[in-house]
Write an enzyme that holds these catalytic residues in place. Sequence first.
Site, PDB file in Angstrom:
ATOM      1  N   SER A  59       0.787  -1.235   0.000  1.00 27.25           N
ATOM      2  CA  SER A  59       0.000   0.000   0.000  1.00 27.25           C
ATOM      3  C   SER A  59       0.821   1.289   0.000  1.00 27.25           C
ATOM      4  CB  SER A  59      -0.940   0.022   1.211  1.00 27.25           C
ATOM      5  OG  SER A  59      -0.203  -0.214   2.385  1.00 27.25           O
ATOM      6  N   ASP A  96      -2.677   7.705   8.333  1.00 26.61           N
ATOM      7  CA  ASP A  96      -3.366   6.680   9.138  1.00 26.61           C
ATOM      8  C   ASP A  96      -2.253   5.776   9.647  1.00 26.61           C
ATOM      9  OD1 ASP A  96      -2.772   5.595   6.673  1.00 26.61           O
ATOM     10  OD2 ASP A  96      -4.682   4.589   6.399  1.00 26.61           O
ATOM     11  N   HIS A 129      -0.247   4.826   7.488  1.00 28.13           N
ATOM     12  CA  HIS A 129       0.700   5.172   6.425  1.00 28.13           C
ATOM     13  C   HIS A 129       1.185   6.595   6.589  1.00 28.13           C
ATOM     14  CE1 HIS A 129      -2.033   2.047   4.854  1.00 28.13           C
ATOM     15  NE2 HIS A 129      -0.962   1.574   4.263  1.00 28.13           N
TER      16      HIS A 129
END
Length: 357
Positions: free
Chosen positions: A43, A324, A326
């Site tokens: 991601s 978040d 990330h």
Amino acid sequence: MATNYLTLSFLLICLLPLASASNPNHQKHHPKHIPAIYVFGDSLYDSGNGIHIHPDAPAKSLPYGIDFGGKPTGRSTNGKTVVDYIAILLGLPFVPPYLGLTDHQRDIIKTGINYATEGSGILPETCTSCFTLDNQIEAFNRTVENNLSKMFKNQAQSKTHLSRSLFVVNVGVHDYGQQSQRGSQDPGTYALRLLTEFSLRLQRLYSIGARKILVNNIPPAGCFPRAAASMKPRGKCDENKNRMITLYNRRLPTLLHQLKSQLPGFVPVHADFYKFLLEMRRNANKYGILYIWEPCCPNNVDGDFTCHPNSVPCKDRNTHLFFDAHPTQITNDIFVRRCFNESTICRPLSLKQLVET
Ligand SMILES: *[C@@H]1O[C@H](CO)[C@@H](O)[C@H](O)[C@H]1NC(C)=O
Ligand SMILES: *[C@@H]1O[C@H](CO)[C@@H](O)[C@H](O)[C@H]1NC(C)=O
Ligand SMILES: *[C@@H]1O[C@H](CO)[C@@H](O)[C@H](O)[C@H]1NC(C)=O
């Protein structure tokens, strides 16, 4: 006259990356030698593959993309990813997600494709409902065999294109996730297994044509918001978690060095994402970052740490290290700048040196 020329050059240099970024199929020549970027992993680098597999993925809704023209794209951050910043530096368009392309687009895109998908790990079993790293490499092989081969006059030209392209890989943190297959395996044994499996995949990329490749190590997951929030005092890193990851990270440079000496023309560069994030925690102030573990979304540290669709994020995203779980786009931006310029973060070559080799 000279002034006008300089002004014009300046404008062109500044505007070109933006112009090309907003037009994914726009082809142009750029003074740098990199014709394309091919992207693999999870991601951190995903630009929209995950939401084709998981239509309910949070990254499909705001506030993801709130600083990407207010448009959620499947990027797991508020704005641009690490790969987006690399593309801008190289004057290339943002790299489109493979699963979002039509067959026709797959046949004409020469500037790179993104295969990275949220949740993927090194081991296929780390995420079975993902477009796994193996799937990504298979798809890339099909792109080269079926599509890329048609865009070039002959195989030699296609090989040259690939050998000049930049490959970027970010993978491994999910192999250390909660549902990881590590089980009761000894941490050292598990790290070696991951390295062995990762090495095989890098060799596969090489056999398809990859030469210049930027490989991130695994970030300090023990410092991610949810982990840090459960520590005492709150916000401290979970050192047990980081220590396990370090067993892998410590040996990654050696692996890359070995591959380099075994595979002619292979130029792997090691990006120390782990060290970068730890340094950012210490020197956050220098960059105007005030919150080093509290995520921007959700904008409180008492809930479940999930950034739900339409959660209200923090107002000033640039003051948070994490969006978040990330990094925020500002963190991604600083990482790319440091990797580009400093051979302490990206070694043995900085990204700038890798681009110029
Ligand atoms: C390009 O690739 C796609 C998917 O790999 C494939 O379905 C398509 O047939 C290819 N294009 C051509 C013209 O072969
Ligand atoms: C790529 O595809 C070709 C043709 O199907 C196959 O021979 C080759 O083994 C594949 N390479 C990799 C690394 O998967
Ligand atoms: C790299 O460093 C030079 C000199 O300090 C600076 O002008 C340039 O903007 C930096 N590049 C990036 C991408 O940060």
